[in-house]
Design a protein around this motif. Structure first.
Motif, short mmCIF file in Angstrom:
data_model
loop_
_atom_site.label_atom_id
_atom_site.label_comp_id
_atom_site.label_asym_id
_atom_site.label_seq_id
_atom_site.Cartn_x
_atom_site.Cartn_y
_atom_site.Cartn_z
N UNK A 168 -12.03 -32.63 -35.02
CA UNK A 168 -12.23 -32.67 -36.46
C UNK A 168 -12.56 -31.29 -37.01
N UNK A 169 -13.32 -30.50 -36.26
CA UNK A 169 -13.60 -29.12 -36.69
C UNK A 169 -12.30 -28.37 -36.94
N UNK A 170 -11.32 -28.59 -36.09
CA UNK A 170 -10.07 -27.84 -36.19
C UNK A 170 -9.10 -28.44 -37.20
N UNK A 171 -9.27 -29.71 -37.52
CA UNK A 171 -8.25 -30.41 -38.31
C UNK A 171 -8.63 -30.66 -39.77
N UNK A 172 -9.89 -30.50 -40.12
CA UNK A 172 -10.28 -30.72 -41.51
C UNK A 172 -9.95 -29.49 -42.34
N UNK A 173 -9.39 -29.71 -43.50
CA UNK A 173 -9.07 -28.62 -44.41
C UNK A 173 -9.99 -28.66 -45.62
N UNK A 174 -10.48 -27.51 -46.03
CA UNK A 174 -11.32 -27.45 -47.22
C UNK A 174 -12.70 -28.00 -47.03
N UNK A 182 -6.64 -34.06 -43.55
CA UNK A 182 -6.47 -33.88 -42.11
C UNK A 182 -5.23 -33.01 -41.90
N UNK A 183 -5.43 -31.85 -41.27
CA UNK A 183 -4.30 -30.98 -40.99
C UNK A 183 -3.55 -31.47 -39.75
N UNK A 184 -2.34 -30.97 -39.59
CA UNK A 184 -1.53 -31.40 -38.45
C UNK A 184 -2.03 -30.79 -37.15
N UNK A 235 -14.44 -43.09 -43.93
CA UNK A 235 -13.04 -43.49 -43.83
C UNK A 235 -12.63 -43.69 -42.38
N UNK A 236 -11.90 -44.77 -42.08
CA UNK A 236 -11.50 -45.07 -40.70
C UNK A 236 -10.63 -43.99 -40.07
N UNK A 237 -9.96 -43.18 -40.86
CA UNK A 237 -9.05 -42.19 -40.27
C UNK A 237 -9.78 -41.14 -39.43
N UNK A 238 -11.11 -41.02 -39.61
CA UNK A 238 -11.86 -40.06 -38.80
C UNK A 238 -12.35 -40.67 -37.50
N UNK A 239 -12.29 -42.00 -37.38
CA UNK A 239 -12.75 -42.66 -36.17
C UNK A 239 -11.76 -42.41 -35.02
N UNK A 240 -12.30 -42.27 -33.82
CA UNK A 240 -11.46 -42.03 -32.65
C UNK A 240 -11.22 -40.57 -32.37
N UNK A 241 -11.64 -39.68 -33.27
CA UNK A 241 -11.48 -38.24 -33.07
C UNK A 241 -12.79 -37.64 -32.56
N UNK A 242 -12.69 -36.62 -31.72
CA UNK A 242 -13.89 -35.90 -31.29
C UNK A 242 -14.33 -34.93 -32.39
N UNK A 286 -16.58 -46.26 -35.36
CA UNK A 286 -17.11 -47.13 -36.41
C UNK A 286 -18.46 -47.70 -35.95
N UNK A 287 -19.44 -47.78 -36.86
CA UNK A 287 -19.35 -47.54 -38.31
C UNK A 287 -19.82 -46.14 -38.73
N UNK A 288 -19.73 -45.14 -37.82
CA UNK A 288 -20.21 -43.80 -38.16
C UNK A 288 -19.40 -43.18 -39.30
N UNK A 289 -20.07 -42.30 -40.04
CA UNK A 289 -19.41 -41.50 -41.04
C UNK A 289 -19.61 -40.03 -40.72
N UNK A 290 -18.78 -39.18 -41.27
CA UNK A 290 -18.92 -37.74 -41.03
C UNK A 290 -19.64 -37.10 -42.22
#
Length: 336
Positions: free
Chosen positions: A108-114, A162-164, A97-104, A146-150
């Motif tokens: 992402x470690x801190x912002x992903x929930x579940x 994505x948490x706030x 999903x593109x929403x994860x692109x541009x983040x370190x 892009x085009x990486x996936x997590x």
């Protein structure tokens, strides 16, 4: 292909199918993803050639070898694998999903929930076919583009959100607060039975060892033949292994009475493919019943490889420490 048998016969059918799929050009849309299991390590290269590089290959002997050894060395790990490969529990997933692109990775470690973030995968396109390269545990400053996936571990019933929060948590945990044993406490290993995984099991033990170890292989195979087959897959790490091959029946008391069984730190009972029996797990049960009557040391850990998950219940009361069910592992790998 379990009906075709193990090793060469089963792999030959897979190689034929891969060759036919690689030659086909008239796909309705784009070429499909091809996932295949190869049982014999000697056929891995042939599978790559037959598929013309258009293959996700599950190397079952290498995978099972690693799982057996890691479960032997790290108590409780077989239960982790059981839940990981259970389709109704936690699972490994990939999201592009593109929403994860541009983040370190750190953000992402801190912002992903579940979910627990494990790394990234990158697609590579070649003549209409796609393959993937994985990078696990990348540094925190790696930026997902892009085009990486997590790659992440998550409960299948729980959505990935994505948490706030975008800053590091304020609380910290003292490193090594509990303490971790670092000394290698296994130096004498007994492998009972013979199958396609035994070469990878021995190699994995050799690579995991910090010092010289002794491995005894007890099977129905002629001692010299066993040595020759193992030598075909020898690596530099195996120079530190003192190998002993013993030819004897694995399910009779006399064999263990003459084996100084109390001197072993780890005992791994393989799903024995040399037994002339339709139910390999039944033979494993016979071996474990014999072991239950032997004066094993309190430190000795017993690791068992089963073919069928239905046989797991039979292990209760037999002092088995870890269980790996081969078909469950391979099925989950192929499906995921």
């Amino acid at each position: 292909n379990y009906q075709a048998g193990s090793g060469r016969a089963a792999d030959n059918q897979v190689l034929r199918l891969l060759t036919l799929l690689a030659q086909r050009t008239s796909w309705r849309d784009r070429p499909p993803s091809v996932v295949a299991e190869i049982a014999d390590v000697r056929n891995h290269e042939l599978a790559e050639i037959a598929s013309a590089g258009r293959l996700f290959l599950v190397k079952s002997s290498r995978l099972l070898g690693k799982l057996l050894v890691q479960s032997a060395i790290h108590p409780g790990l077989s239960e982790v694998y059981r839940q990981l490969f259970d389709f109704s529990s936690h699972a490994l997933r990939v999201s592009f999903q593109p929403r994860y692109h541009g983040h370190t990775i750190g953000a992402l470690h801190r912002c992903l929930e579940g979910a627990i973030l494990l790394g990234v995968v990158s697609p590579e396109f070649n003549a209409g076919w796609v393959s993937y390269q994985a990078r696990l545990n990348p540094p925190d400053d790696h930026v997902v583009t892009a085009p990486e996936g997590i790659v992440y571990l998550s409960d299948r019933e729980r959505p990935l959100l994505m948490a706030a929060q975008t800053s590091p948590p304020t609380t910290t945990i003292a490193a090594n607060a509990v303490g971790v044993a670092t000394e290698q406490n296994w130096r004498n290993v007994l492998l009972i039975g013979w199958n396609n995984e035994i070469h990878d099991v021995i190699r994995e033990f050799a690579e995991q060892a910090d010092e010289a170890i002794a491995i005894t292989v007890l099977s129905a195979l002629d001692e010299e033949q066993a040595r020759q087959q193992i030598a075909q897959f020898a690596t530099a790490a195996m120079d530190a292994v003192t190998l002993t091959c013993v030819q004897a029946a694995t399910d009779i008391r006399a064999t263990y009475d003459h084996l100084a069984i109390s001197g072993f730190d780890l005992i791994v009972v393989l799903a024995d493919q040399l037994i002339d029996d339709n139910d390999i797990d039944a033979n494993t049960l016979r071996v474990l019943l014999q072991l239950s009557q032997q004066p094993l040391a309190a430190r000795t850990r017993r690791i068992v490889q089963l073919q069928d998950a239905a046989s797991r219940e039979l292990m209760r009361g037999l002092a088995v420490d870890e269980v790996i069910v081969s078909r469950d592992v391979i099925s989950a790998q192929l499906a995921q």
